[in-house]
Design a protein around this motif. Structure first.
Motif, PDB file in Angstrom:
ATOM      1  N   SER A  74      96.072   9.212  49.366  1.00  0.00           N
ATOM      2  CA  SER A  74      96.660  10.556  49.461  1.00  0.00           C
ATOM      3  C   SER A  74      97.921  10.522  50.329  1.00  0.00           C
ATOM      4  N   VAL A  75      97.975   9.589  51.283  1.00  0.00           N
ATOM      5  CA  VAL A  75      99.148   9.457  52.153  1.00  0.00           C
ATOM      6  C   VAL A  75     100.230   8.613  51.473  1.00  0.00           C
ATOM      7  N   PHE A  76      99.887   7.396  51.034  1.00  0.00           N
ATOM      8  CA  PHE A  76     100.967   6.504  50.573  1.00  0.00           C
ATOM      9  C   PHE A  76     101.452   6.834  49.163  1.00  0.00           C
ATOM     10  N   ILE A  77     100.609   7.437  48.338  1.00  0.00           N
ATOM     11  CA  ILE A  77     101.083   7.845  47.014  1.00  0.00           C
ATOM     12  C   ILE A  77     102.132   8.941  47.178  1.00  0.00           C
ATOM     13  N   ASP A  78     101.903   9.814  48.151  1.00  0.00           N
ATOM     14  CA  ASP A  78     102.860  10.877  48.432  1.00  0.00           C
ATOM     15  C   ASP A  78     104.191  10.298  48.923  1.00  0.00           C
ATOM     16  N   VAL A  79     104.108   9.306  49.790  1.00  0.00           N
ATOM     17  CA  VAL A  79     105.319   8.627  50.275  1.00  0.00           C
ATOM     18  C   VAL A  79     106.053   7.976  49.103  1.00  0.00           C
ATOM     19  N   ALA A  80     105.299   7.333  48.225  1.00  0.00           N
ATOM     20  CA  ALA A  80     105.898   6.657  47.068  1.00  0.00           C
ATOM     21  C   ALA A  80     106.551   7.664  46.126  1.00  0.00           C
ATOM     22  N   GLU A  81     105.894   8.814  45.992  1.00  0.00           N
ATOM     23  CA  GLU A  81     106.398   9.866  45.115  1.00  0.00           C
ATOM     24  C   GLU A  81     107.697  10.460  45.682  1.00  0.00           C
ATOM     25  N   GLN A  82     107.672  10.803  46.979  1.00  0.00           N
ATOM     26  CA  GLN A  82     108.832  11.421  47.621  1.00  0.00           C
ATOM     27  C   GLN A  82     110.031  10.480  47.664  1.00  0.00           C
ATOM     28  N   SER A  83     109.777   9.208  47.889  1.00  0.00           N
ATOM     29  CA  SER A  83     110.865   8.242  48.076  1.00  0.00           C
ATOM     30  C   SER A  83     111.384   7.682  46.754  1.00  0.00           C
ATOM     31  N   GLY A  84     110.634   7.915  45.689  1.00  0.00           N
ATOM     32  CA  GLY A  84     111.054   7.357  44.398  1.00  0.00           C
ATOM     33  C   GLY A  84     110.471   5.974  44.144  1.00  0.00           C
ATOM     34  N   LEU A  85     109.809   5.424  45.151  1.00  0.00           N
ATOM     35  CA  LEU A  85     109.191   4.102  45.039  1.00  0.00           C
ATOM     36  C   LEU A  85     108.148   4.039  43.927  1.00  0.00           C
ATOM     37  N   ILE A  86     107.593   5.193  43.585  1.00  0.00           N
ATOM     38  CA  ILE A  86     106.562   5.251  42.550  1.00  0.00           C
ATOM     39  C   ILE A  86     107.107   4.767  41.207  1.00  0.00           C
ATOM     40  N   GLU A  87     108.434   4.881  41.037  1.00  0.00           N
ATOM     41  CA  GLU A  87     109.015   4.450  39.768  1.00  0.00           C
ATOM     42  C   GLU A  87     108.995   2.928  39.625  1.00  0.00           C
ATOM     43  N   VAL A  88     108.857   2.230  40.753  1.00  0.00           N
ATOM     44  CA  VAL A  88     108.685   0.779  40.717  1.00  0.00           C
ATOM     45  C   VAL A  88     107.189   0.442  40.701  1.00  0.00           C
ATOM     46  N   LEU A  89     106.436   1.129  41.574  1.00  0.00           N
ATOM     47  CA  LEU A  89     105.005   0.855  41.715  1.00  0.00           C
ATOM     48  C   LEU A  89     104.212   1.240  40.467  1.00  0.00           C
TER      49      LEU A  89
END
Ligand code: C2E
Ligand code: CA
Ligand code: CA
Ligand code: CA
Length: 276
Positions: A74-89
């Motif tokens: 719930s913490v790091f997915i949000d960080v990934a989402e906000q930072s755009g990192l989710i598009e790599v992950l």
């Protein structure tokens, strides 16, 4: 009072700085986490209520950092989402999960194949290359498209319904199944189902939690099941923690269930050991 107010402000502002600092630090650490092998997938089994058979599993991302320890999704997915990192992950998760699911099918020869459910974040959906990413993962791993279920939250779909609908139609055209996650938490949920093409809904665990003691939650859950079925849509209940919840959901005609009472998320190897 004035002085106290000032101190208060200073206190909160320092706390805020620390929160921002922590997020920046998390983002920095998350950036290299996949390559350092700190991220892994856990799998939680999904069961069919009519006969109790295991029919699939949901992939859930885990992060164990050498100094920070286990960081909650719930913490790091949000960080990934906000930072755009989710598009790599996101694509890395999808590919790994598809590869794992191919291994399940190979060692379950003759048995009913297990579906793989993967969470897709709002940002991944908004970024138009999701169908390409999905197509590449299926092609590279050889997972049959109909065994892949993508879980999207209602909020991801609400933003831009037209865009979402056309993407979802494209994905379903490839044979992939689309599920709406955390269903019932957004107020527009029911009316959405007419316009957004999905194969199933996952009843949010906040409803399931109270299904035995709150008649409203039982009524809502029963209504969601009836309405989904009348539209030809399947229903999963998530967060089943007690036998009584399982029993009542089964009695109300819910199709599938998932939760700690049935099975916790486990490592890929542990899942192989129980499922294959
Ligand atoms: P979600 O998709 O709603 O996933 C279900 C969450 O409920 C998981 O939390 C799971 O461990 C937990 N859970 C399962 N059974 C029970 C139960 O019986 N009781 C309770 N209280 N909880 C149960 P987890 O793994 O901490 O994940 C939290 C959220 O993080 C997920 O919620 C999902 O939104 C997000 N997430 C996790 N992995 C990924 C991923 O690979 N990609 C994306 N985009 N999001 C992910
Ligand atoms: Ca999910
Ligand atoms: Ca959920
Ligand atoms: Ca309630």
């Amino acid at each position: 009072a004035k002085v106290a107010g000032k101190n208060c402000f200073r206190f909160y502002s320092r706390a805020m700085d620390q929160a921002v600092e922590r997020r920046v630090h998390l983002e920095h650490e998350l950036r290299g986490a996949w390559d350092r092998g700190e991220l892994s997938l856990a799998y939680q089994p999904v069961f069919r209520l009519v006969d109790g058979a295991m029919i699939g599993a949901e992939a859930l991302l885990r992060w164990k950092h050498p100094e920070l320890g286990v960081v909650a999704p719930s913490v790091f997915i949000d960080v990934a989402e906000q930072s755009g990192l989710i598009e790599v992950l996101g694509p890395q998760v999808l590919r790994q999960a598809c590869a794992d699911a191919v291994r399940w099918q190979e060692s379950r020869k003759g048995e009913e194949p297990l579906f793989l459910a993967v969470n897709v974040s709002p940002r991944q959906l908004r970024n138009g290359d999701l169908p390409d990413v999905v197509e590449a993962s299926l092609r590279e791993t050889g997972l049959p498209a109909d065994l892949l279920h993508l879980e999207l939250t209602e909020t991801a779909v609400i933003g831009d319904e037209r865009h979402a609908s056309s993407l979802l139609s494209q994905l379903r055209g490839m044979g992939v199944k689309v599920w709406l996650d955390d269903f019932g938490t957004g107020f527009s949920g029911l009316s959405h189902l007419r316009r957004v093409p999905v194969d199933g809904v996952k009843i949010d665990r906040s409803f399931v939690a109270d299904v035995l003691r709150d008649p409203d939650d039982l009524a809502l859950t029963t209504a969601i099941i009836a309405m989904a079925h009348s539209l030809g849509i399947l229903v999963v209940a998530e967060g089943v923690e007690k036998e009584g919840q399982y029993a009542i959901l089964r009695e109300r005609g819910c199709d599938f269930a998932q939760g700690y009472w049935l099975g916790h998320p486990v490592t890929a190897d542990e899942f192989m050991a129980v499922a294959c």
